[in-house]
Design a protein around this motif. Sequence first.
Motif, PDB file in Angstrom:
ATOM      1  N   MET A   1      43.696  65.859 -33.414  1.00 17.78           N
ATOM      2  CA  MET A   1      44.269  65.633 -32.079  1.00 17.78           C
ATOM      3  C   MET A   1      43.522  66.437 -31.020  1.00 17.78           C
ATOM      4  N   ASN A   2      42.758  67.452 -31.490  1.00 22.07           N
ATOM      5  CA  ASN A   2      42.032  68.273 -30.545  1.00 22.07           C
ATOM      6  C   ASN A   2      41.048  67.437 -29.743  1.00 22.07           C
ATOM      7  N   GLY A   3      40.419  66.499 -30.452  1.00 24.50           N
ATOM      8  CA  GLY A   3      39.457  65.639 -29.777  1.00 24.50           C
ATOM      9  C   GLY A   3      40.119  64.806 -28.689  1.00 24.50           C
ATOM     10  N   THR A   4      41.305  64.285 -28.970  1.00 25.17           N
ATOM     11  CA  THR A   4      42.024  63.482 -27.977  1.00 25.17           C
ATOM     12  C   THR A   4      42.329  64.298 -26.735  1.00 25.17           C
ATOM     13  N   VAL A   5      42.795  65.546 -26.973  1.00 20.67           N
ATOM     14  CA  VAL A   5      43.110  66.410 -25.834  1.00 20.67           C
ATOM     15  C   VAL A   5      41.868  66.652 -24.993  1.00 20.67           C
ATOM     16  N   GLU A   6      40.753  66.864 -25.695  1.00 20.68           N
ATOM     17  CA  GLU A   6      39.531  67.152 -24.957  1.00 20.68           C
ATOM     18  C   GLU A   6      39.111  65.947 -24.129  1.00 20.68           C
ATOM     19  N   VAL A   7      39.181  64.760 -24.741  1.00 19.89           N
ATOM     20  CA  VAL A   7      38.818  63.543 -24.013  1.00 19.89           C
ATOM     21  C   VAL A   7      39.719  63.374 -22.794  1.00 19.89           C
ATOM     22  N   ALA A   8      41.027  63.601 -23.023  1.00 22.40           N
ATOM     23  CA  ALA A   8      41.971  63.455 -21.912  1.00 22.40           C
ATOM     24  C   ALA A   8      41.641  64.436 -20.804  1.00 22.40           C
ATOM     25  N   LEU A   9      41.290  65.667 -21.195  1.00 24.96           N
ATOM     26  CA  LEU A   9      40.965  66.690 -20.206  1.00 24.96           C
ATOM     27  C   LEU A   9      39.736  66.282 -19.397  1.00 24.96           C
ATOM     28  N   ARG A  10      38.726  65.791 -20.104  1.00 27.70           N
ATOM     29  CA  ARG A  10      37.507  65.365 -19.411  1.00 27.70           C
ATOM     30  C   ARG A  10      37.810  64.246 -18.419  1.00 27.70           C
ATOM     31  N   LEU A  11      38.587  63.267 -18.888  1.00 24.16           N
ATOM     32  CA  LEU A  11      38.929  62.153 -18.000  1.00 24.16           C
ATOM     33  C   LEU A  11      39.674  62.666 -16.779  1.00 24.16           C
ATOM     34  N   LEU A  12      40.564  63.635 -17.022  1.00 23.59           N
ATOM     35  CA  LEU A  12      41.348  64.191 -15.919  1.00 23.59           C
ATOM     36  C   LEU A  12      40.431  64.878 -14.911  1.00 23.59           C
ATOM     37  N   ILE A  13      39.476  65.658 -15.435  1.00 24.94           N
ATOM     38  CA  ILE A  13      38.563  66.371 -14.534  1.00 24.94           C
ATOM     39  C   ILE A  13      37.738  65.381 -13.730  1.00 24.94           C
ATOM     40  N   VAL A  14      37.214  64.349 -14.431  1.00 24.07           N
ATOM     41  CA  VAL A  14      36.415  63.351 -13.715  1.00 24.07           C
ATOM     42  C   VAL A  14      37.255  62.669 -12.650  1.00 24.07           C
ATOM     43  N   PHE A  15      38.511  62.395 -13.005  1.00 27.81           N
ATOM     44  CA  PHE A  15      39.387  61.739 -12.035  1.00 27.81           C
ATOM     45  C   PHE A  15      39.628  62.647 -10.822  1.00 27.81           C
ATOM     46  N   ALA A  16      39.814  63.949 -11.094  1.00 21.85           N
ATOM     47  CA  ALA A  16      40.019  64.879  -9.985  1.00 21.85           C
ATOM     48  C   ALA A  16      38.785  64.915  -9.091  1.00 21.85           C
ATOM     49  N   VAL A  17      37.606  64.969  -9.715  1.00 17.88           N
ATOM     50  CA  VAL A  17      36.362  64.941  -8.928  1.00 17.88           C
ATOM     51  C   VAL A  17      36.303  63.666  -8.108  1.00 17.88           C
ATOM     52  N   PHE A  18      36.703  62.566  -8.749  1.00 15.40           N
ATOM     53  CA  PHE A  18      36.664  61.266  -8.094  1.00 15.40           C
ATOM     54  C   PHE A  18      37.578  61.238  -6.870  1.00 15.40           C
ATOM     55  N   LEU A  19      38.690  61.967  -6.953  1.00 12.77           N
ATOM     56  CA  LEU A  19      39.627  61.939  -5.824  1.00 12.77           C
ATOM     57  C   LEU A  19      39.259  62.945  -4.743  1.00 12.77           C
ATOM     58  N   THR A  20      38.625  64.060  -5.117  1.00 16.17           N
ATOM     59  CA  THR A  20      38.386  65.104  -4.110  1.00 16.17           C
ATOM     60  C   THR A  20      37.012  64.984  -3.461  1.00 16.17           C
ATOM     61  N   PHE A  21      35.981  64.740  -4.252  1.00 15.41           N
ATOM     62  CA  PHE A  21      34.638  64.779  -3.676  1.00 15.41           C
ATOM     63  C   PHE A  21      34.436  63.756  -2.559  1.00 15.41           C
ATOM     64  N   PRO A  22      34.881  62.507  -2.732  1.00 15.90           N
ATOM     65  CA  PRO A  22      34.736  61.576  -1.614  1.00 15.90           C
ATOM     66  C   PRO A  22      35.441  62.073  -0.357  1.00 15.90           C
ATOM     67  N   LEU A  23      36.596  62.723  -0.534  1.00 15.31           N
ATOM     68  CA  LEU A  23      37.297  63.240   0.647  1.00 15.31           C
ATOM     69  C   LEU A  23      36.478  64.339   1.309  1.00 15.31           C
ATOM     70  N   ILE A  24      35.877  65.202   0.474  1.00 16.59           N
ATOM     71  CA  ILE A  24      35.057  66.268   1.054  1.00 16.59           C
ATOM     72  C   ILE A  24      33.889  65.660   1.826  1.00 16.59           C
ATOM     73  N   VAL A  25      33.260  64.660   1.220  1.00 16.33           N
ATOM     74  CA  VAL A  25      32.146  64.011   1.919  1.00 16.33           C
ATOM     75  C   VAL A  25      32.640  63.385   3.219  1.00 16.33           C
ATOM     76  N   GLY A  26      33.803  62.747   3.151  1.00 14.67           N
ATOM     77  CA  GLY A  26      34.332  62.099   4.353  1.00 14.67           C
ATOM     78  C   GLY A  26      34.621  63.097   5.456  1.00 14.67           C
ATOM     79  N   GLN A  27      35.232  64.216   5.082  1.00 11.49           N
ATOM     80  CA  GLN A  27      35.530  65.237   6.086  1.00 11.49           C
ATOM     81  C   GLN A  27      34.229  65.807   6.656  1.00 11.49           C
ATOM     82  N   THR A  28      33.245  66.046   5.767  1.00 13.17           N
ATOM     83  CA  THR A  28      31.952  66.537   6.246  1.00 13.17           C
ATOM     84  C   THR A  28      31.349  65.531   7.217  1.00 13.17           C
ATOM     85  N   GLU A  29      31.505  64.260   6.889  1.00 15.78           N
ATOM     86  CA  GLU A  29      30.942  63.256   7.789  1.00 15.78           C
ATOM     87  C   GLU A  29      31.616  63.343   9.155  1.00 15.78           C
TER      88      GLU A  29
END
Lengths: 322, 211, 213
Positions: free
Chosen positions: A1-29
Motif C-alpha cells: 500500500m506504500n506505493g499507492t500512497v506515494e502515487v497519490a501523494l505525487r498526484l496531489l503535489i502535481v495537482f497543487a502545482v497545477f492549481l497554484t503555478f498558473p495563478l502565480i504566472v497570471g498575477q505576475t502578468e
Amino acid sequence: MNGTVEVALRLLIVFAVFLTFPLIVGQTEHKVMAHMQGRLGPMYAGGFHGWAQLIADGVKFAQKEDVVPADADRRVFRLAPAVSLLPYLLVLLAIPLGPGEGAVGQVLDAGLFFVLAVMGVGVLGSLMAGWASANKFSLLGGLRTAAQLLAYELPMLLAAASVAMAAGTVSLPGIVESFQWWWLPWQLVGAVVFFVAGLAELQRPPFDMPVADSEIVFGAYTEYTGLRFALFLLAEYAGIVVLCGLTTVLFLGGWHGPWGADGLGWLWTLLKTAVLAFVVIWLRVTYPRLREDQLQKLSWTVLVPLALAQIALTGIVKVVIS
Amino acid sequence: MSRPSPDHRPATTPSERSRPSVPGSGLAKGLAVTLRTMTRRAVTQQYPDTQPELPPRTRGVIGLLEENCTVCMLCARECPDWCIYIDSHKETIPAATPGGRERSRNVLDRFAIDFSLCMYCGICVEVCPFDALFWSPEFEYAETDIRDLTHERDRLREWMWTVPAPPALDPGAEEPKEVAAARKTAEKLAARQQAEQAGQAGQDGPREGEA
Amino acid sequence: MSIAAAGPGFLSPTGVEIAFLLVGLVTFGAALVTVTTRQLVHAALWLVVALGGLAVEYLLLTAEFIAWVQVLIYIGSVVVLILFGLMLTKAPIGRSPDADSGNRGVALAVAVAAAVALVWVVVDAFRTTWIDLDGTVAGSTKVTGESLFRNWVLPFEALSVLLLAALVGAIVLSRRAKADTAARTPQAQGDRSTGRSTDRSAKDAKDTKEGSR
C-alpha cells in the motif's frame, strides 16, 4: 500500500502545482504588464499590492451564471473546457523538476512524445468550443485555432526532435541528464523555434489571432461565461507553465546550473521556468498581434526551415563527435 | 491575394523597411522600451488613497466672498449658460451726518451657482470687478441628487476657506495697484505723525496739517 | 483450446487483460457511433475517442512510443484537420439530413470484409505469440527504433519516398493554381474594382490561399 500512497501523494503535489503555478504566472502578468505600461496594476484585492486579485476573479467567475446559448450543441459546449484544460495537467506529470525519480510526477519512457502529443490534444478543446457555440465569431476563432495548430505543430516537433537526436533519448529526465553547457549555443535555433511555436500553440500574443478581441470578440470562447470561461483562462496559463517548463527541460538544461546543482537542482528548474514565463509576458506586452497570413508565413517560411537546419546541424555535430 | 504584397514580410525583420540594419534590431528595441518602462515609476495616481497634488489655479469649484459683492450682476450676465442666480434688494442707509443725503445700497439676498450647468469657463471670476469670486481647487462635491449641485451663498462662502493664496509675483514685477495705494496712504500718515512729533518737540514750530 | 495451452490461459485473466478488453469494447463502441451518428462533428469527436482508446490499448501492451505517436499524429493532427475541414464546410449543429449514403449496405459489406481479413491475418500471424508484460518491455522506444531501422528499414524508406512524392505533388498543385490566378489577375482586379466577382476567380483565389498554407 506504500506505493499507492506515494502515487497519490505525487498526484496531489502535481495537482497543487497545477492549481497554484498558473495563478502565480497570471498575477505576475498583471503586475509586470502594468508596470511595463507605466501603470500599477491591481492594488486593492488582498491588501498588499493586490496579491489576491486572481482569487477575487475566481470567486467572481464562480458566482456568474453558466449560460449555454440556445442553439449550441450543449454536450460538446460543456465538455470543451475540460478537454482544453486536462491535457496540461497530464503534461505536468511528466516534467522533471530535479534529478532522480523523486522529482518527477511519473517517469515515462517516451516522455517527449507524450508531452507533445498531449499538448496537441488540448487544442481540440478550443475547436470543440468554437464549433459548438453556434456563433460565427466562435467558429472563426476555432478555424484560426486549427490553422495555427497545423502550422506550428510541425516546427515544434522538429525542434524537439533535434534535441532528442542530440541527447539520444526521448525521455525527458534522460535529455536533461545528458545536457552539457555547450548545448546552449548548439541548440539555440531549435530553442527559439520551439519557444515561438509553443507560444503560437498557446495562442499567446503576438500569436493570439484565434482570440483577437478587436476582430472576433474572443474567438472560440466568446459564448462562455462563469467557471467554464475561467477554466479556459486557467488552461492558457497552465499552458504557459508547461511550455516554459518544457523549454527549460529540453533546451536550458533543467536542473543543471553553474553552481549548487546538488540538492538545489529543482530550484534551478523553477528559476529558469520563471524567467521564461517572464519572457512570455514581456513578449505579450511588447509586440502587436500578427495578421493571420503573417502568422502562416512566419511558420512555413521561417520556423520550419530553421528547424530543419537545426536538425541538420545537430546531425552533423552528432556524427562528428561520435 | 495572389500578388506578393510588400508588407508580407516575416516578422523577424520589421526594421529592414526603413534602413539597412541588423535584422531583428527593431524587435530588440521594442523589448528594450517595455523593459525600461518597467524600471521607472508608474504614473498611476492612487486618487482615493492619496489626494492629487493640484496646481494652485486648478478650476475645481467657485467660491464667493460675499463681503465684496456689490450685486453688479456682471457675473450672472456674462455666464454663458446662465447658471448664476442673484437676488437682491435696495436698502436706504440713513445719512451719516445730520442733514446729509440718504444713500441707497444693494443688499444680496441670494447668490447661487448651479454646478450641474456650470462649464467651468471662469468668465464670472474674470469679469468680477470687486474680486468677489475665486477659483478653488476643491473638486469632491459630487451629489446623488442633481438639485444639490446648486450651491447657495453660505456653501459658496465656505469654499472661500479652500482658496489658496495667490501665487507669488515674479521677482521684479510691478507692485499690485492696491498695495501701492495702501502703502502711499500709510507713508503719508507716517510722515504726518512724524511731523506732529517733531512739532511737539520744537514747541513753537508751525503745525502743518492742522486745519 | 490448443492455442490456450501454449500460453497463459483465457480463464484466469489478469487485471491488464480485463482492462484491455474493456478499453477494446469502448473503442469498438466509439467506432460504431462514429459511423452511425448523423451529426458530422460528433462523428469526428467520437473518432477521437476511438483513436484514443487505441492508444490506451497500445499502452496496455507496453508499446509506449507507438501509443504517443498515435495520439500525436491521429488525435493531434488528423482529427484537427478533419474538424478544420468540417468547420470550413459549415457543418451544422444537429443532424445532417444528407449524412447517410445510399451505399450503406455496400459499405458495411466492405467494412466487414476488411475487418475479417485483418483479424484473420493478425490471428494467423501471432497465433501463439504472447507478450510478457512483466519482463523486459517489448515496445519501448529503443526496441521499436531498433526493429524499425534494422528489420523494416526498406518499407520505412519506401514510405518516406511516398510521403515526399505526396508533398511535392501538393506543392506542384498549389503552384499551378497560383499560376492560373496570376494569369487571370488583370481580369480579377477589374472585377474587384467594379464590384463584380466571378465565381471562378474567387474560387481560384481561395485555392491559392489554401495551397499557401
